[in-house]
Motif scaffolding. Structure first.
Motif, PDB file in Angstrom:
ATOM      1  N   GLU A   1       0.832  -1.213   0.000  1.00  0.00           N
ATOM      2  CA  GLU A   1       0.000   0.000   0.000  1.00  0.00           C
ATOM      3  C   GLU A   1       0.863   1.259   0.000  1.00  0.00           C
ATOM      4  O   GLU A   1       0.575   2.211  -0.728  1.00  0.00           O
ATOM      5  N   ASN A  13      -0.281   4.949  -1.449  1.00  0.00           N
ATOM      6  CA  ASN A  13      -1.488   5.090  -0.628  1.00  0.00           C
ATOM      7  C   ASN A  13      -1.198   5.428   0.825  1.00  0.00           C
ATOM      8  O   ASN A  13      -2.052   5.209   1.675  1.00  0.00           O
ATOM      9  N   LYS A  14      -0.030   5.984   1.112  1.00  0.00           N
ATOM     10  CA  LYS A  14       0.320   6.221   2.515  1.00  0.00           C
ATOM     11  C   LYS A  14      -0.541   7.287   3.180  1.00  0.00           C
ATOM     12  O   LYS A  14      -0.588   7.372   4.396  1.00  0.00           O
ATOM     13  N   ASP A  15      -1.275   8.078   2.395  1.00  0.00           N
ATOM     14  CA  ASP A  15      -2.160   9.082   2.983  1.00  0.00           C
ATOM     15  C   ASP A  15      -3.551   8.537   3.306  1.00  0.00           C
ATOM     16  O   ASP A  15      -4.377   9.253   3.867  1.00  0.00           O
ATOM     17  N   ASP A  16      -3.801   7.274   2.966  1.00  0.00           N
ATOM     18  CA  ASP A  16      -5.088   6.636   3.281  1.00  0.00           C
ATOM     19  C   ASP A  16      -4.998   6.099   4.711  1.00  0.00           C
ATOM     20  O   ASP A  16      -4.681   4.937   4.945  1.00  0.00           O
ATOM     21  N   VAL A  17      -5.291   6.972   5.676  1.00  0.00           N
ATOM     22  CA  VAL A  17      -5.107   6.662   7.097  1.00  0.00           C
ATOM     23  C   VAL A  17      -5.830   5.378   7.494  1.00  0.00           C
ATOM     24  O   VAL A  17      -5.260   4.517   8.172  1.00  0.00           O
ATOM     25  N   GLU A  18      -7.058   5.238   7.080  1.00  0.00           N
ATOM     26  CA  GLU A  18      -7.843   4.059   7.473  1.00  0.00           C
ATOM     27  C   GLU A  18      -7.211   2.771   6.948  1.00  0.00           C
ATOM     28  O   GLU A  18      -7.056   1.805   7.683  1.00  0.00           O
ATOM     29  N   ARG A  19      -6.831   2.761   5.675  1.00  0.00           N
ATOM     30  CA  ARG A  19      -6.254   1.551   5.072  1.00  0.00           C
ATOM     31  C   ARG A  19      -4.881   1.236   5.678  1.00  0.00           C
ATOM     32  O   ARG A  19      -4.582   0.079   5.983  1.00  0.00           O
ATOM     33  N   TYR A  67       1.661   8.628  11.376  1.00  0.00           N
ATOM     34  CA  TYR A  67       0.935   9.835  10.970  1.00  0.00           C
ATOM     35  C   TYR A  67       1.222  11.059  11.824  1.00  0.00           C
ATOM     36  O   TYR A  67       0.619  12.105  11.622  1.00  0.00           O
TER      37      TYR A  67
END
Length: 143
Positions: free
Chosen positions: A102, A107-113, A142
């Protein structure tokens, strides 16, 4: 990037420091701040200075692995969090993780994932005893 003082202190808090060899929850002989390997056997005792030196030595391997496996730019806290995870689950586990996929996919800014991917590594010895650590690693990622 290397782990800084914040990352080192975080890892020491998570691992704890035990100066006599013991079996961790996964049944692996461990000493110091999570050091494992042929040098750890029943009855082995070390000093705090030796524990610090072992951690410094061990961290190099995990810092290099994270630097090699992660193909996107990381902040210092992201490096600290990923090295902590790799230190705990091993380089092979980290290399095969959905978390790494990921992050490298951008996708490192997709906190939930990303948090979900950290938390997939919550078991040790077949028990979900690492969930709080994974949540703290994700929060550090984060920060």
């Amino acid at each position: 990037m290397k782990v800084d003082k914040v990352g080192r202190d975080f890892l020491i808090r998570e691992e704890g420091v035990v100066l006599k060899a013991y079996k961790c929850a996964a049944g692996v002989w461990t000493i110091g701040a999570g050091s494992t390997g042929r040098h750890v056997k029943p009855g082995v005792k070390i000093t705090m200075q030796q524990a610090e030196a072992l951690l410094t030595h061990d961290l190099k391997r995990f810092e290099e692995a994270v630097a090699t496996l992660v193909t996107v730019e990381l902040t210092q806290n992201q490096t600290n969090a990923l090295v902590s995870l790799a230190f705990n689950i091993g380089i092979n586990g980290f290399a095969k993780s959905s978390l790494l996929r990921e992050i490298n996919a951008g996708n490192k800014d997709d906190v939930e994932r990303i948090t979900e991917c950290f938390c997939m590594w919550r078991n040790a010895g077949g028990k979900p005893i690492l969930l709080k650590r994974r949540q703290r690693e994700s929060a550090l990622f984060y920060k």
